[in-house]
Design an enzyme around this catalytic site. Structure first.
Site, PDB file in Angstrom:
ATOM      1  N   MET A  79       0.809  -1.207   0.000  1.00 23.35           N
ATOM      2  CA  MET A  79       0.000   0.000   0.000  1.00 23.35           C
ATOM      3  C   MET A  79       0.844   1.259   0.000  1.00 23.35           C
ATOM      4  O   MET A  79       0.592   2.196  -0.759  1.00 23.35           O
ATOM      5  CB  MET A  79      -0.929   0.012   1.212  1.00 23.35           C
ATOM      6  CG  MET A  79      -1.766   1.279   1.314  1.00 23.35           C
ATOM      7  SD  MET A  79      -2.891   1.259   2.722  1.00 23.35           S
ATOM      8  CE  MET A  79      -3.594   2.914   2.584  1.00 23.35           C
ATOM      9  N   HIS A 179     -11.130  -1.371   2.732  1.00 25.23           N
ATOM     10  CA  HIS A 179     -11.629  -2.559   2.043  1.00 25.23           C
ATOM     11  C   HIS A 179     -12.113  -3.613   3.032  1.00 25.23           C
ATOM     12  O   HIS A 179     -11.627  -3.703   4.161  1.00 25.23           O
ATOM     13  CB  HIS A 179     -10.537  -3.156   1.160  1.00 25.23           C
ATOM     14  CG  HIS A 179      -9.249  -3.407   1.890  1.00 25.23           C
ATOM     15  ND1 HIS A 179      -9.079  -4.432   2.792  1.00 25.23           N
ATOM     16  CD2 HIS A 179      -8.070  -2.743   1.866  1.00 25.23           C
ATOM     17  CE1 HIS A 179      -7.853  -4.415   3.278  1.00 25.23           C
ATOM     18  NE2 HIS A 179      -7.220  -3.387   2.738  1.00 25.23           N
ATOM     19  N   TYR A 625     -20.673 -20.633  30.273  1.00 25.60           N
ATOM     20  CA  TYR A 625     -21.062 -21.442  29.126  1.00 25.60           C
ATOM     21  C   TYR A 625     -21.916 -22.621  29.585  1.00 25.60           C
ATOM     22  O   TYR A 625     -21.868 -23.033  30.744  1.00 25.60           O
ATOM     23  CB  TYR A 625     -19.842 -22.035  28.417  1.00 25.60           C
ATOM     24  CG  TYR A 625     -18.722 -21.111  28.074  1.00 25.60           C
ATOM     25  CD1 TYR A 625     -18.620 -20.570  26.797  1.00 25.60           C
ATOM     26  CD2 TYR A 625     -17.733 -20.799  29.003  1.00 25.60           C
ATOM     27  CE1 TYR A 625     -17.562 -19.750  26.449  1.00 25.60           C
ATOM     28  CE2 TYR A 625     -16.672 -19.971  28.670  1.00 25.60           C
ATOM     29  CZ  TYR A 625     -16.596 -19.448  27.389  1.00 25.60           C
ATOM     30  OH  TYR A 625     -15.547 -18.635  27.063  1.00 25.60           O
ATOM     31  N   HIS A 705     -17.332 -22.500  19.060  1.00 26.87           N
ATOM     32  CA  HIS A 705     -16.926 -23.868  19.380  1.00 26.87           C
ATOM     33  C   HIS A 705     -17.806 -24.843  18.600  1.00 26.87           C
ATOM     34  O   HIS A 705     -18.253 -25.855  19.131  1.00 26.87           O
ATOM     35  CB  HIS A 705     -17.049 -24.131  20.882  1.00 26.87           C
ATOM     36  CG  HIS A 705     -16.136 -23.306  21.726  1.00 26.87           C
ATOM     37  ND1 HIS A 705     -16.338 -23.100  23.076  1.00 26.87           N
ATOM     38  CD2 HIS A 705     -14.997 -22.626  21.414  1.00 26.87           C
ATOM     39  CE1 HIS A 705     -15.375 -22.336  23.556  1.00 26.87           C
ATOM     40  NE2 HIS A 705     -14.548 -22.029  22.563  1.00 26.87           N
ATOM     41  N   ASN A 747     -13.375 -26.099  26.265  1.00 23.43           N
ATOM     42  CA  ASN A 747     -13.011 -25.564  24.955  1.00 23.43           C
ATOM     43  C   ASN A 747     -12.459 -26.712  24.123  1.00 23.43           C
ATOM     44  O   ASN A 747     -11.626 -27.476  24.577  1.00 23.43           O
ATOM     45  CB  ASN A 747     -11.970 -24.462  25.119  1.00 23.43           C
ATOM     46  CG  ASN A 747     -12.441 -23.380  26.069  1.00 23.43           C
ATOM     47  OD1 ASN A 747     -12.666 -23.649  27.254  1.00 23.43           O
ATOM     48  ND2 ASN A 747     -12.578 -22.174  25.590  1.00 23.43           N
TER      49      ASN A 747
END
Length: 770
Positions: A79, A179, A625, A705, A747
């Site tokens: 760039m 972008h 969770y 997950h 996890n």
């Protein structure tokens, strides 16, 4: 436009990037060398006059679907201080300009280049096309001298794409937002030349064919392109996440000829990555090496690691999710592979495979190389809260089957204070073997099959085989390890899955022709049975907490003592990701089923919503969770743009799941007054826990997950059998999170890795293979 990766990418140019290839524009007969991005279906092309002519110009084009609000190129691949060309449709016209930038800010109009629109520039109902002559565009002045395109050598042009329109479509100097996607591809500029007469004809607006030439010296010659030949492999593994890395390593260890394909690129320094913080310059560390930079994965302005054609967070780079997640690493309990959680009985003895995983990749709850815990105030406060609720402290991974009323320090798979995971272990051993081949930046479109028999894979990289097809050896096999979203999409595009999804593929102009005949479509429940942990954030304050500036400074300006300590010995705060403590508790629901609640404690907070005044330096979060035992299910599919997405979200479809999670949260906060100085600020006292959960933003429930979209099980109810082979195929397998039938206890990447160890053993044991 933040094309910051040019330096990182250039080290791979010519070997792993998708390559520019010649094509002829059907509207004007011009032969260009270019690349079509497989995600957004935008084509970027160039052609040059002979090198001997020393011409400071080229012809180029951008062909984009109408959904592309603007697109652009950097022919030199960066760039800053580079020629940047951007274009967009405005009604029936194309507006375009040359731009220039000296910093990562809005590029301004560049003086010097002369742009001339050529015939075939157009806008219609489905696409827009800009064909142009760019004069004064091979060399240009910069603050440091002159930049020049390598017209007789190799380079890595960049492309940018946006789904957000420019601010003033009628103005060539319009501003626009950054972008929404970008990328690079390999380009042998020396191939992309035509003879003087042909180029002059095209540059003047003429059409029709010409004679392409290779002009690497002052001599012009006609190319003699050798036919592309494809190397067959015993095993083609698609996706270099945890499942694919383990499968590829163990298969190559067994002496099989293995090809591992990854659609993204490198990450850690050891694998060729270079994208790191300025404060670590010269230390051979990238963003992905330093555990303490985990939270910045979600705030970086240049997040190239996320898959751009999946509408949830998914990692498209070497290591997949294990390279960008918090690296919480839980040794699977028995329940993770029990028949009660949907696994075939043959999977029940996971221990030998889990032991193999642990031998390759031990866990640690003291990731700092000095063996000390850092920034533990939130863990200490949470422990006081849990102690009065009957919890007991454990070293979690020493007791994997004890997950009721327990807590302990967060465990990770970091190695010597840096990100480890399967990239630093399984990939390291695989890549040293001569029978193992790794290719990155390769996008697998579909498997190639004749009825039940898979003969290879089709990719976007024509350098790997005719039409991008890579074949198998006569008894070879394909293993999909592209993740819970990527593997279903490949199956859909291969004629495998529910008819509504395969018909979407059939209707796509690019993907449809690659489907097998409809009589060979295989109707399987691909995309169904999807689970993900619903997660709710609770935000607290306590006077002892150090919120660590909410992790906002660790990328650009971490605390000097901490960055110095980490650079010196990979120790201290930055040697761990943000989690500090984890806990579990089992609950019996009104349906008689047991569900497990998990909690993760970390300094700081993703968001705060409160009427209380509070000290931002004292905030910490407990994320709650629901894991094993959850009964809600969703569905993953694709849309007309081939974007993988949840069609049905998997959270709280069963109201008992929600009721259990609400009960668990109420239990957590019930004893706040027993901990002096502890205050719950989100939710605050203006709402109840019930209302807080019921009104929680559904998009924020996502834990990323995802499991179950290619679930393992029995014929008629599942996608893969007990050996992970796709039903009604002979030699197609899936080894990733998508086959896991039920949420693991923690996890999931530890469970995924143990699963992969067992899966590859089963695959190698099947008769009829290579």
């Amino acid at each position: 436009m933040l094309l910051r990766l040019a330096v990182a990418v250039l080290s791979f140019v010519g070997s792993v990037l998708s390559q520019a290839t010649p094509y002829t524009d059907p509207d004007n007969g011009i032969t260009l060398w270019g690349f079509t991005d497989p995600v957004h279906h935008v084509t970027y092309g160039y052609v040059f006059p002979p090198v001997a002519a020393n011409a400071n110009e080229f012809i180029g084009e951008i062909v984009a679907p109408i959904e592309a609000k603007w697109a652009g190129v950097s022919p030199i691949g960066s760039m800053l201080h580079s020629l940047l060309l951007v274009a967009w449709p405005n009604g029936n016209s194309i507006i375009r300009s040359a731009r220039y930038a000296t910093d990562y800010v809005q590029p301004t109009v560049m003086s010097g280049p002369i742009l001339t629109d050529l015939p075939a520039t157009k806008v219609n109902a489905t696409h827009w096309k800009w064909v142009y002559r760019c004069q004064n565009c091979v060399s240009w002045s910069t603050a440091d001298g002159t930049s020049t395109l390598p017209v007789d050598g190799f380079g890595a042009p960049a492309w940018v794409f946006s789904t957000v329109g420019v601010d003033t479509p009628s103005s060539v100097s319009s501003t626009f937002q950054e972008h929404t996607d970008f990328g690079f591809y390999g380009f042998d500029f020396s191939q992309a030349h035509v003879d003087t007469a042909t180029y002059a004809n095209w540059a003047a607006g003429g059409t029709g064919g010409g004679t392409p030439t290779i002009t690497t010296t002052s001599t012009t010659t006609t190319p003699t392109q050798p036919p592309v030949s494809a190397t067959p492999y015993d095993y083609i593994v698609v996706g270099a996440g945890p499942g694919g890395l383990i499968a590829a390593d163990r298969l190559s260890e067994a002496g099989k000829k293995v090809l591992l394909l990854e659609r993204g690129g490198p990450a850690t320094w050891e694998t060729g990555g270079t994208y790191g913080p300025a404060w670590a310059k010269g230390a051979n560390l990238t963003k992905f090496d330093v555990p303490g930079l985990f939270e910045t994965m979600f705030s970086d302005s240049n997040p190239f690691w996320w898959c751009k054609d999946v509408n949830v967070f998914a990692g498209c780079l070497l290591g997949g999710g294990t390279t960008i997640n918090g690296a919480l690493y839980w040794i699977p309990p028995y329940s993770d592979f029990a028949t009660t959680t949907g696994w075939p009985s043959s999977w029940g003895n996971h221990q030998p495979y889990t032991d193999k995983m642990k031998a390759r990749l031990p866990s640690t709850d003291t990731p700092s190389t000095d063996g000390k815990h850092y920034l533990e105030q939130s863990a200490d406060v949470a422990a006081k809260l849990l102690d009065v609720q009957g919890y007991r402290r454990l070293t979690i991974n020493d007791n994997p089957d004890q997950k009721d009323h327990v807590y302990g320090y967060s465990a990770f798979d970091f190695i010597k204070g840096k990100r480890g995971g399967p990239v630093a272990t399984y990939f390291k051993t695989a890549k040293a073997r001569p029978n193992f081949t790794y290719k990155q930046y390769v996008y697998v479109l579909n498997v190639v099959r004749n009825g039940a028999q898979v003969t290879g894979v089709k990719t976007n990289d024509t350098s790997l085989g005719p039409d991008g097809i890579i074949p198998l050896t006569p008894k070879g096999r394909v293993i999909l390890s592209a993740g819970s979203f990527g593997s279903p999409r490949i199956l859909f595009r291969s004629g495998i899955g529910p008819s509504d999804m395969v018909n979407i593929v059939k209707a796509d102009a690019a993907a449809g022709p690659n489907l097998p005949p409809q009589a060979q479509w295989i109707n399987l429940p691909v995309g169904y049975n999807v689970s993900d942990n619903p997660s709710i954030n609770l935000v607290f304050t306590h006077p002892s907490i150090d919120a660590y500036e909410n992790w906002a400074q660790v990328w650009s300006s971490p605390r000097p003592a901490d960055s110095a300590q980490y650079l010196n010995s990979q120790s201290g705060v930055l040697a761990a990701a943000s989690p500090r403590l984890n806990f579990w508790r089992a609950y019996s629901g009104s349906d008689g089923k047991t569900r497990w609640m998990q909690g993760t404690v970390r300094p700081g907070a993703a968001s705060v919503d409160t009427v209380y005044s509070y000290n931002a330096s004292q905030i910490f979060t407990i994320t709650v969770y629901l894991s094993t035992g959850i009964t809600s299910r969703g569905r993953i599919g694709i849309d007309a743009a081939m974007t993988a997405r949840p069609l049905v979200t998997p959270w709280f479809k069963d109201p008992i799941d929600k009721a259990v999670l609400i009960q668990g949260i109420n239990d957590i906060v019930a004893n706040i007054k027993n901990v002096s100085g502890l205050t719950l600020i989100t939710p605050d006292n203006t709402t109840t826990i019930n209302d807080y959960v019921n009104n929680y933003d559904p998009a924020s429930l996502n834990s990323n997950h995802w499991v179950g979209s290619n679930t393992i099980g029995t014929a008629g109810k599942a996608v893969v059998d007990e050996n992970t082979k796709v039903f009604n195929t002979n030699n197609l397998f899936v080894v990733d999170a998508s086959i896991i039938p039920q949420m693991p206890m923690g996890n999931p990447h530890g469970a995924i890795m143990s699963m992969a160890e067992q899966a590859v053993t089963k695959i190698l044991g099947l008769v009829g293979g290579p």
